[in-house]
Each structure stands twice: as structure tokens, then as C-alpha cells.
Write an enzyme that holds these catalytic residues in place. Structure first.
Site, PDB file in Angstrom:
ATOM      1  N   GLU A 175       0.816  -1.202   0.000  1.00  0.00           N
ATOM      2  CA  GLU A 175       0.000   0.000   0.000  1.00  0.00           C
ATOM      3  C   GLU A 175       0.857   1.263   0.000  1.00  0.00           C
ATOM      4  O   GLU A 175       0.572   2.230  -0.729  1.00  0.00           O
ATOM      5  CB  GLU A 175      -0.928  -0.002   1.223  1.00  0.00           C
ATOM      6  N   CYS A 218      -2.640  -3.864   6.970  1.00  0.00           N
ATOM      7  CA  CYS A 218      -2.234  -4.052   8.371  1.00  0.00           C
ATOM      8  C   CYS A 218      -2.536  -2.801   9.182  1.00  0.00           C
ATOM      9  O   CYS A 218      -2.573  -1.681   8.667  1.00  0.00           O
ATOM     10  CB  CYS A 218      -0.752  -4.408   8.454  1.00  0.00           C
ATOM     11  N   ALA A 231       8.501 -37.680  -7.473  1.00  0.00           N
ATOM     12  CA  ALA A 231       8.619 -38.000  -8.896  1.00  0.00           C
ATOM     13  C   ALA A 231       8.385 -39.493  -9.037  1.00  0.00           C
ATOM     14  O   ALA A 231       9.059 -40.292  -8.382  1.00  0.00           O
ATOM     15  CB  ALA A 231       9.998 -37.618  -9.429  1.00  0.00           C
ATOM     16  N   TRP A 258      18.000 -40.744 -12.020  1.00  0.00           N
ATOM     17  CA  TRP A 258      16.941 -39.762 -11.794  1.00  0.00           C
ATOM     18  C   TRP A 258      15.696 -40.233 -12.505  1.00  0.00           C
ATOM     19  O   TRP A 258      15.762 -40.609 -13.689  1.00  0.00           O
ATOM     20  CB  TRP A 258      17.335 -38.375 -12.301  1.00  0.00           C
ATOM     21  N   THR A 282      16.161 -41.558   3.433  1.00  0.00           N
ATOM     22  CA  THR A 282      16.622 -40.781   2.283  1.00  0.00           C
ATOM     23  C   THR A 282      17.981 -40.161   2.560  1.00  0.00           C
ATOM     24  O   THR A 282      18.865 -40.157   1.698  1.00  0.00           O
ATOM     25  CB  THR A 282      15.596 -39.681   1.941  1.00  0.00           C
TER      26      THR A 282
END
Length: 379
Positions: free
Chosen positions: A57, A81, A164, A180, A206
Site C-alpha cells: 500500500e 495491516c 517424482a 533420476w 533418504t
């Protein structure tokens, strides 16, 4: 309430877009954007660009220069705020500028706000309009600040689970080989995510198998890394070796090891002596210890965590109800084998009706991979 005009919707949408410029740069503050319109013309735009610096702002008011802002409308992505922190209250700046109307996309659920700023502005004679919480603009504004919102409401970090997998839903071969599965562009994206969160978490399995660094690194010509996340290892019995890569870099990037009360004192002392922060999680099972650890990490200023594995830790987070978003890279390969590893273990749901369902689902092609993003909690 629903915004009355297309002009309002357009300018408020612009404020939400501007807010995104602050991603990864203003923690622990929320990202915020603001637009000022006078006589139908945009006269100032701003966003919160850095922690400790002026808020959106104030930047928008400054951008307006010498323009007379009396009676102008300010569009802001988050409730202004009203407290003094690193900077003075934005409500003071808005009132001092003579702005006559403020249109807000989303509320601020933190204890210092929760509608107080809007009440102060109303008392100053400023007209206030708040977007319908169910509207697309309000939803987009809230999504920009999910970590801030969850921490404000629960004290715990927002959790993004990333994995993944192959086309048959596996994250590693039966021998544990996983590097990978995803392509290089996908891995670059993960490093960008690491740089945008407060912490990256893995389980001890891991950490022992991969000996990772868990830092955010450039893999191509993307933007420079602004900050490094804290590394967190969930390691009930403090097995992390003091000669691991994680411990070796503790002087440069903080490392926290979450242990249970059963962890041998000699091991935790060795890690502490190497500069590692030790968190002792309470509880009789893994989900309970996850919740205890998140309470302590949240109290220490961690608002967001990228959960990178492994499957046992992901299952404990899921069973604890502490996964908020999932981003899954689907790679064009098939492993096969009944002992190849799944992305999430744990207890899991007993029936389909008990399953955790995505609130939103998005798909994106990342070179040879498919990125599937699912929000499972809304804050």
C-alpha cells in the site's frame, strides 16, 4: 460481497498479480499487491518487495507521486495491516493519503489483523468493500499466502509434498535406485521450490541412502537463489552421520534433526556439537511425532516446508493430516516389480470414502514429464 463492476474486478485482479512479485522475498510476511485508481486511471501500483521494507500500500502511494489521492480507490490483495512492526501501519498511510475507498481481495487471519484494519479505516470514513470469499479473485489471493494463513491459524507450517514417480507409480526400483526418475527441467523446478520455502524435509532413510545436501541450487540460467531453506531430517534415533554432507554445510545453512525421546544421548550430543539443532518430538507413533515436530518448527518461525521424502515419512505426514499440497512429476518410464517403492506408505485410508480428495487439480507439461499439482487443504 460480489464486486459490483468489471472495473473493480480488473483492478483487484491486477493487485493479486502484483502480489506474486514478492514470492520468496518477504518471509515471514505475506505477499501483497496494491493498485490505486483516481478518476478511472491507474495512478500507482506497488507490492511488498522485501521483508522490513515498505508494504504494498505504501509503495503504491509512493508510486502515485504528487497525484491528489483524495477520494481515490485502492485495490489491495490482502487486508491492510493496522499494527506497527518493521514498518508503520498501512491503515495510517491510507487514511493520511485521503483515499476514499478500499477494495480487498482476502482477509488476514493473523491475530494482529482479523478485520481490525478494515474497522479502523471505516472509522476514518473510508468505504470498504471485500470480495466474496468464494470468488475466483478471493481464492487466488488466498492461495498466494497459504503458508502464512496456515501458520496464523494453527501455528504449524504449510506442507508441500513433492515426488517424482514412474507411469506405474513407483519412486525407486526394487534395489532402491531413484536417480533420476524425473528430467533435468523438473529438477530445476524443485530447486526453485526449495528457494521459496522455509525448510526442506526428508526422512533418515533418504538421508542415509542419498547423502543429499538439500540446498537450493541453480541448474540453468534461472533467477539467482535469494535464500536457502533450513534442512530438516526426521531421524528418530539420531542415526545421521556427523560426516554427512548435511552436517558438513551446517555452518552455511541451518540443519535441524527431529528425534524421538528414544534417541541415544551420545548421538544427539555429537550432532549438537557439530552445530545441528535438535528437536525432540513427543508422541507414541510417527503421526503424533510429526505433529509435535511441526508445532516446534512453527514456533521457531518455519511457515512452509517442502517435504521430499521418503515414502515412510510422507505416509506419517499423510496419516497426521499435515499434507496441504501435492506436486507430482510423472515420468514416461515404467519400472515394474512388486517390491519397487511407492511414493507414500503409512497406514492410509481404509475405504475410498476415507481417502483424501484433491480440492483442485492442475496439469502441466515440463519437457518429457507431466507435473500434476493438487491442493488438498484450503487455508
Amino acid at each position: 460481497m460480489a464486486l459490483q463492476t468489471e472495473t473493480d474486478r480488473r483492478h483487484l485482479q491486477r493487485a493479486v498479480e502484483l502480489a506474486g512479485n514478492g514470492k520468496g522475498r518477504v518471509h515471514p510476511n505475506p505477499v501483497v499487491g496494491a493498485v490505486i485508481v483516481q478518476d478511472g486511471e491507474v495512478v500507482g501500483e506497488g507490492w511488498h518487495a522485501e521483508y522490513g521494507g515498505p508494504h504494498a500500500e505504501v509503495n503504491a502511494i509512493a508510486a502515485a507521486g504528487d497525484t491528489d489521492l483524495r477520494g481515490a480507490t485502492m485495490y489491495v490483495s490482502l487486508e491492510p495491516c493496522c499494527h506497527t512492526g518493521k514498518t508503520p501501519p498501512c491503515t495510517d498511510a491510507i487514511a493520511a493519503a485521503g483515499i476514499g475507498r478500499v477494495v480487498v481481495a482476502s482477509d488476514d487471519p493473523s491475530e494482529k489483523a482479523s478485520g481490525r484494519g478494515l474497522g479502523i479505516l471505516r472509522d476514518e470514513g473510508v468505504e470498504i468493500e471485500v470480495a466474496d470469499p468464494a470468488s475466483d479473485i478471493a481464492v487466488r489471493a488466498r492461495h498466494l499466502n497459504q503458508a502464512f494463513r496456515k501458520h496464523a491459524k494453527t501455528g504449524r507450517p504449510w506442507i508441500l509434498f513433492k515426488s517424482a514417480t514412474t507411469l506405474d507409480g513407483k519412486v525407486a526400483t526394487r534395489t532402491g535406485d531413484s536417480q533420476w526418475i524425473s528430467g533435468e527441467s523438473s529438477r530445476t523446478r524443485v530447486h526453485q521450490w526449495r528457494a521459496s520455502v522455509d525448510a526442506v524435509a526428508v526422512g533418515i532413510g533418504t538421508a542415509l541412502h542419498d547423502d543429499p545436501r538439500l540446498t537450493a541450487r541453480l541448474l540453468d540460467d534461472t533467477e539467482p537463489i535469494v535464500r536457502q531453506p533450513r534442512r530438516v531430517v526426521f531421524d528418530s534415533t539420531a542415526r545421521l552421520p556427523v560426516d554427512s554432507k548435511l552436517v558438513a554445510e551446517v555452518g552455511e545453512v541451518p540443519l535441524t534433526v527431529v528425534v524421538s525421546r528414544a534417541a541415544p544421548r551420545r548421538r544427539t550430543n555429537s550432532l549438537s556439537a557439530a552445530g545441528v539443532d535438535i528437536v525432540v518430538a513427543q508422541g507414541g507413533n510417527e503421526p503424533a511425532r510429526v505433529c509435535s515436530a511441526l508445532d516446534q518448527l512453527g514456533a521457531d518461525g518455519v511457515h512452509s516446508i517442502l517435504l521430499e521424502g521418503g515414502p515412510k515419512l510422507a505416509g506419517a505426514f499423510l496419516d497426521a493430516g499435515e499434507i496441504d499440497e501435492i506436486r507430482l512429476f510423472l515420468a514416461p518410464i515404467i519400472l515394474g516389480g512388486k517390491t519397487a517403492r511407492d511414493p507414500i506408505e503409512g497406514v492410509g485410508a481404509e475405504t475410498i470414502n476415507d481417502a483424501l480428495r484433491a480440492l483442485t487439480l492442475e496439469c502441466e507439461r515440463v519437457e518429457e514429464d507431466l507435473l500434476i499439482s493438487a491442493r488438498v487443504k484450503e487455508w
